[in-house]
Scaffold this motif. Structure first.
Motif, mmCIF file in Angstrom:
data_model
loop_
_atom_site.group_PDB
_atom_site.id
_atom_site.type_symbol
_atom_site.label_atom_id
_atom_site.label_comp_id
_atom_site.label_asym_id
_atom_site.label_seq_id
_atom_site.Cartn_x
_atom_site.Cartn_y
_atom_site.Cartn_z
ATOM 1 N N THR A 85 -2.698 6.853 -14.586
ATOM 2 C CA THR A 85 -2.127 7.091 -13.260
ATOM 3 C C THR A 85 -1.715 5.756 -12.656
ATOM 4 O O THR A 85 -2.076 4.681 -13.147
ATOM 5 N N LEU A 86 -0.970 5.851 -11.550
ATOM 6 C CA LEU A 86 -0.713 4.695 -10.696
ATOM 7 C C LEU A 86 -1.547 4.886 -9.436
ATOM 8 O O LEU A 86 -1.465 5.922 -8.776
ATOM 9 N N VAL A 87 -2.374 3.900 -9.110
ATOM 10 C CA VAL A 87 -3.323 4.043 -8.005
ATOM 11 C C VAL A 87 -2.707 3.540 -6.705
ATOM 12 O O VAL A 87 -2.159 2.435 -6.644
ATOM 13 N N VAL A 88 -2.807 4.369 -5.658
ATOM 14 C CA VAL A 88 -2.385 3.994 -4.309
ATOM 15 C C VAL A 88 -3.622 3.983 -3.421
ATOM 16 O O VAL A 88 -4.325 4.991 -3.300
ATOM 17 N N ASP A 89 -3.904 2.840 -2.802
ATOM 18 C CA ASP A 89 -5.063 2.685 -1.927
ATOM 19 C C ASP A 89 -4.649 2.992 -0.493
ATOM 20 O O ASP A 89 -4.018 2.172 0.179
ATOM 21 N N LEU A 90 -5.039 4.168 -0.014
ATOM 22 C CA LEU A 90 -4.630 4.599 1.329
ATOM 23 C C LEU A 90 -5.377 3.859 2.435
ATOM 24 O O LEU A 90 -4.964 3.915 3.591
ATOM 25 N N SER A 91 -6.465 3.163 2.108
ATOM 26 C CA SER A 91 -7.214 2.443 3.131
ATOM 27 C C SER A 91 -6.414 1.277 3.721
ATOM 28 O O SER A 91 -6.798 0.712 4.750
ATOM 29 N N LYS A 92 -5.288 0.944 3.072
ATOM 30 C CA LYS A 92 -4.440 -0.134 3.580
ATOM 31 C C LYS A 92 -3.549 0.303 4.740
ATOM 32 O O LYS A 92 -2.942 -0.537 5.406
ATOM 33 N N LEU A 93 -3.461 1.607 4.971
ATOM 34 C CA LEU A 93 -2.603 2.116 6.044
ATOM 35 C C LEU A 93 -3.384 2.091 7.361
ATOM 36 O O LEU A 93 -4.302 2.883 7.569
ATOM 37 N N GLU A 94 -3.003 1.191 8.255
ATOM 38 C CA GLU A 94 -3.751 0.979 9.496
ATOM 39 C C GLU A 94 -3.305 1.891 10.629
ATOM 40 O O GLU A 94 -4.125 2.406 11.393
ATOM 41 N N ASN A 95 -1.996 2.111 10.743
ATOM 42 C CA ASN A 95 -1.466 2.811 11.913
ATOM 43 C C ASN A 95 -0.576 3.971 11.521
ATOM 44 O O ASN A 95 0.011 3.990 10.428
ATOM 45 N N ILE A 96 -0.455 4.924 12.426
ATOM 46 C CA ILE A 96 0.467 6.039 12.225
ATOM 47 C C ILE A 96 1.889 5.493 12.143
ATOM 48 O O ILE A 96 2.310 4.698 12.970
ATOM 49 N N GLY A 97 2.604 5.897 11.127
ATOM 50 C CA GLY A 97 3.942 5.379 10.875
ATOM 51 C C GLY A 97 3.992 4.377 9.736
ATOM 52 O O GLY A 97 5.072 4.029 9.266
ATOM 53 N N ASP A 98 2.828 3.910 9.288
ATOM 54 C CA ASP A 98 2.786 2.968 8.158
ATOM 55 C C ASP A 98 3.189 3.665 6.862
ATOM 56 O O ASP A 98 2.974 4.870 6.694
ATOM 57 N N THR A 99 3.745 2.897 5.948
ATOM 58 C CA THR A 99 4.193 3.444 4.665
ATOM 59 C C THR A 99 3.665 2.585 3.517
ATOM 60 O O THR A 99 3.301 1.418 3.705
ATOM 61 N N ILE A 100 3.635 3.185 2.349
ATOM 62 C CA ILE A 100 3.369 2.455 1.110
ATOM 63 C C ILE A 100 4.590 2.620 0.219
ATOM 64 O O ILE A 100 5.043 3.739 -0.034
#
Length: 224
Positions: free
Chosen positions: A147-162
């Motif tokens: 898989t490709l891992v995405v760490d959602l804990s990096k999203l601080e605010n509503i509207g942030d994207t990865i």
């Protein structure tokens, strides 16, 4: 290393040529050939229903399979061509290529979204929106990432994207699309909050529209 690679079961075809291929189709099979590697080409038959189901699932030509043929060692293969009937558009023949561990291939790799419970933006009431659940990569057949891992804990605010550039790629893997940084996911405001915001904007817009009396007064003052 690779995750679970789907099996593709086939039978060795004893005859070759158009006659044997037509006989296979009459028996509900799709003839094919396995080529490449350091061994001779292997003529095979695959049950029509099995192949048709795989084709309907999509991305058959970009899926790595573990080919199982009785009397032969399992081998990793990828489809290089599926010939179809020009009228019925049904599969009539397929070509499978054996892969060495060093072979470069295009595959769709699933994205694993982790640490959702620790995501600050979601804790603030945001909603996770997945834009891409898989990404097409150029990988080595012997070192396919699970898989490709995405760490959602990096999203601080509503509207942030990865975006894709935020993902750490396995060694030797690279994107098929290399000229743009596309969005993988984002955290958006809840629909109820969006509705309230839209209503507030409508109220503000309504307050800015002059009343009839005011408008008439302005017209009268211009005439005087």
């Amino acid at each position: 290393m690779a995750g679970e690679i789907p099996d593709l079961h086939a039978q060795e075809r004893t005859g070759t040529g158009k006659g044997a291929a037509r006989a296979a189709r009459r028996e509900g099979m799709v003839p094919g050939i396995v080529f490449g590697g350091d061994t001779d080409p292997l003529p095979i038959n695959i049950p029509f229903n099995v192949l048709f189901k795989r084709l309907k699932q999509g991305r058959f030509k970009s899926t790595l399979f573990n080919l199982k043929v009785e009397g032969h060692e399992d081998v990793r293969v990828i489809c290089r061509d599926v010939q179809r009937d020009v009228v019925k558009d049904l599969p009539t023949h397929l070509d499978l290529m054996r892969l060495r561990r060093t072979t470069k291939i295009n595959l769709f790799i699933n994205v694993d979204f982790q640490n959702e419970e620790d995501c600050p933006a979601i804790r603030k009431g945001g909603v996770l929106t997945t834009i891409r659940s898989e990404v097409e990569l150029i990988v080595t057949a012997g070192d396919i990432p699970e898989t490709l891992v995405v760490d959602l804990s990096k999203l601080e605010n509503i509207g942030d994207t990865i975006t894709f550039s935020d993902i750490d790629l396995p060694e030797g893997a690279k994107p098929v699309i290399s000229d743009r940084d596309f969005v993988i996911c984002n955290v958006s405001a809840p629909s109820a909050l969006k509705s309230d915001t839209d209503e507030d904007e409508d109220e503000v817009a309504a307050d800015e529209v002059p009343t009839t009396d005011a408008a008439e007064g302005e017209e009268g003052s211009d005439e005087s």
